[in-house]
Design a protein around this motif. Structure first.
Motif, PDB file in Angstrom:
ATOM      1  N   SER A  64     -29.312  95.321 107.680  1.00 51.33           N
ATOM      2  CA  SER A  64     -28.423  95.488 106.426  1.00 51.33           C
ATOM      3  C   SER A  64     -27.941  94.258 106.006  1.00 51.33           C
ATOM      4  CB  SER A  64     -27.578  96.761 106.366  1.00 51.33           C
ATOM      5  OG  SER A  64     -26.755  96.584 107.561  1.00 51.33           O
ATOM      6  N   ARG A 107     -25.963  89.164 102.883  1.00 50.35           N
ATOM      7  CA  ARG A 107     -26.004  87.780 102.947  1.00 50.35           C
ATOM      8  C   ARG A 107     -26.697  87.500 101.637  1.00 50.35           C
ATOM      9  NH1 ARG A 107     -25.713  85.153 108.067  1.00 50.35           N
ATOM     10  NH2 ARG A 107     -25.024  86.425 109.623  1.00 50.35           N
ATOM     11  N   SER A 155     -19.656  88.092 104.370  1.00 45.25           N
ATOM     12  CA  SER A 155     -18.178  89.048 104.787  1.00 45.25           C
ATOM     13  C   SER A 155     -17.417  89.354 103.702  1.00 45.25           C
ATOM     14  CB  SER A 155     -17.977  88.353 106.237  1.00 45.25           C
ATOM     15  OG  SER A 155     -16.618  88.977 106.330  1.00 45.25           O
ATOM     16  N   ARG A 210     -20.802  97.465  98.039  1.00 47.89           N
ATOM     17  CA  ARG A 210     -21.270  98.397  99.254  1.00 47.89           C
ATOM     18  C   ARG A 210     -22.009  99.597  98.295  1.00 47.89           C
ATOM     19  NH1 ARG A 210     -19.361  96.391 103.521  1.00 47.89           N
ATOM     20  NH2 ARG A 210     -20.778  98.108 104.779  1.00 47.89           N
ATOM     21  N   ARG A 243     -23.080  97.375 110.116  1.00 43.33           N
ATOM     22  CA  ARG A 243     -21.532  97.704 110.739  1.00 43.33           C
ATOM     23  C   ARG A 243     -21.257  99.163 110.398  1.00 43.33           C
ATOM     24  NH1 ARG A 243     -23.033  93.192 110.933  1.00 43.33           N
ATOM     25  NH2 ARG A 243     -21.759  91.321 111.278  1.00 43.33           N
ATOM     26  N   ASP A 244     -21.920  99.631 109.195  1.00 39.36           N
ATOM     27  CA  ASP A 244     -21.583 101.159 108.947  1.00 39.36           C
ATOM     28  C   ASP A 244     -22.857 101.972 108.613  1.00 39.36           C
ATOM     29  OD1 ASP A 244     -22.704  99.864 106.803  1.00 39.36           O
ATOM     30  OD2 ASP A 244     -21.482 100.859 105.297  1.00 39.36           O
ATOM     31  N   ARG A 252     -14.308  86.666 111.075  1.00 33.10           N
ATOM     32  CA  ARG A 252     -15.139  87.628 110.620  1.00 33.10           C
ATOM     33  C   ARG A 252     -14.833  89.175 110.963  1.00 33.10           C
ATOM     34  NH1 ARG A 252     -21.136  87.679 110.188  1.00 33.10           N
ATOM     35  NH2 ARG A 252     -21.378  85.448 111.015  1.00 33.10           N
ATOM     36  N   ASP A 310     -14.124  92.254 108.757  1.00 34.50           N
ATOM     37  CA  ASP A 310     -15.170  93.481 108.738  1.00 34.50           C
ATOM     38  C   ASP A 310     -14.357  94.590 109.145  1.00 34.50           C
ATOM     39  OD1 ASP A 310     -17.013  91.583 107.983  1.00 34.50           O
ATOM     40  OD2 ASP A 310     -17.959  91.429 109.890  1.00 34.50           O
ATOM     41  N   ARG A 359     -11.131  95.798 106.512  1.00 34.36           N
ATOM     42  CA  ARG A 359     -11.429  96.288 104.970  1.00 34.36           C
ATOM     43  C   ARG A 359     -11.115  97.499 104.959  1.00 34.36           C
ATOM     44  NH1 ARG A 359     -17.552  94.802 106.001  1.00 34.36           N
ATOM     45  NH2 ARG A 359     -18.186  96.575 106.533  1.00 34.36           N
TER      46      ARG A 359
END
Ligand code: DC
Length: 235
Positions: free
Chosen positions: A40, A45, A107, A116, A137-138, A187, A191, A194
């Protein structure tokens, strides 16, 4: 009349901070389980890369979300690193999106809620039989909250900077440890702090500290966790 309720394909999520080895673990797990792979981070990116190329301002959420929605990307399996090559409108941009600058841009766009949101359905579309290993990350908290197996990798910031340094030097890319450590810390901060989908383990995730583990150890532990939840390697 009886209706068959079809279960969605199984998902293994691999979340954690930058440079912790998620990509390597996810690739090996996907190979062992015979599952598809979702990187993801590559999507974020790509949004950053396309935004910069199109001259879109990073403080323009609507324009960034438009880029995310319309991203004309195709992932093609290869035997190189990364295992999935990314093509945008037919051009291979895999190397362009792997630079430290592209990571920073990713990021930044990843902190935009509309981006998102725009990437959510696209990520869920990767969930097809026989199953998916999703790295990010999620993945366990937001994208696949009902995943069968959730892993969250950690390692100290120093250890992650060290690993990244070795990777870059091995590729012949100039790097300094001090600068990498500062970038990783920055970063991590962005991350984790947020407002939307911050980096944190899902409540039902198994946290694995990889600081002093080899990749073989991490893979063995991940396969053990997966097997305990009924997700087993291909015979
Ligand atoms: O995993 P990576 O380094 O390729 O990710 C690049 C950036 O994208 C990272 O700084 C955080 C963001 N990202 C995210 O917010 N959510 C994801 N699921 C994957 C990556």
């Amino acid at each position: 009349m009886s209706r068959t309720v079809r279960r969605p394909a199984p998902v293994v999520t691999v979340d954690g901070p930058s440079g912790v080895g998620k990509g390597t673990l996810a690739r090996l797990l996907a190979q062992r389980l015979g599952f598809h792979l979702l990187d993801s981070g590559a999507l974020y990116r790509l949004v950053g890369f396309c935004a910069r190329r199109a001259g879109v301002a990073f403080d323009d959420p609507a324009a960034l979300a438009g880029i995310a929605r319309e991203l004309d990307v195709e992932f093609v399996a290869g035997d190189s690193d990364p295992p999935l090559r990314a093509r945008v409108a037919g051009t291979d941009v895999s190397d362009d999106i792997r630079t430290e600058a592209a990571g920073r841009d990713a990021s930044l766009v990843a902190a935009v809620p509309a981006v998102r949101e725009a990437l959510l359905a696209r990520q869920r579309d990767f969930r097809v039989p026989p199953g998916l290993v999703a790295d990010g990350r999620d993945m366990g908290t937001v994208v696949f909250p009902d995943a069968e197996v959730k892993l969250f990798l950690t390692a100290s910031a120093e250890e992650r900077a060290h690993r990244r340094y070795k990777q870059l030097i091995a590729k012949g890319i100039d790097a300094t440890l001090t600068r990498l450590s500062a970038e990783i810390a920055e970063r991590d901060r962005r991350d984790s702090e947020r407002a939307v989908a911050p980096l944190r383990p899902a409540e039902d995730a198994v946290v694995v500290d990889t600081s002093s583990l080899s990749i073989d150890d991490v893979l063995a532990r991940a396969l053990q966790v997966a097997a305990a939840r009924g997700v087993c390697p291909r015979p």
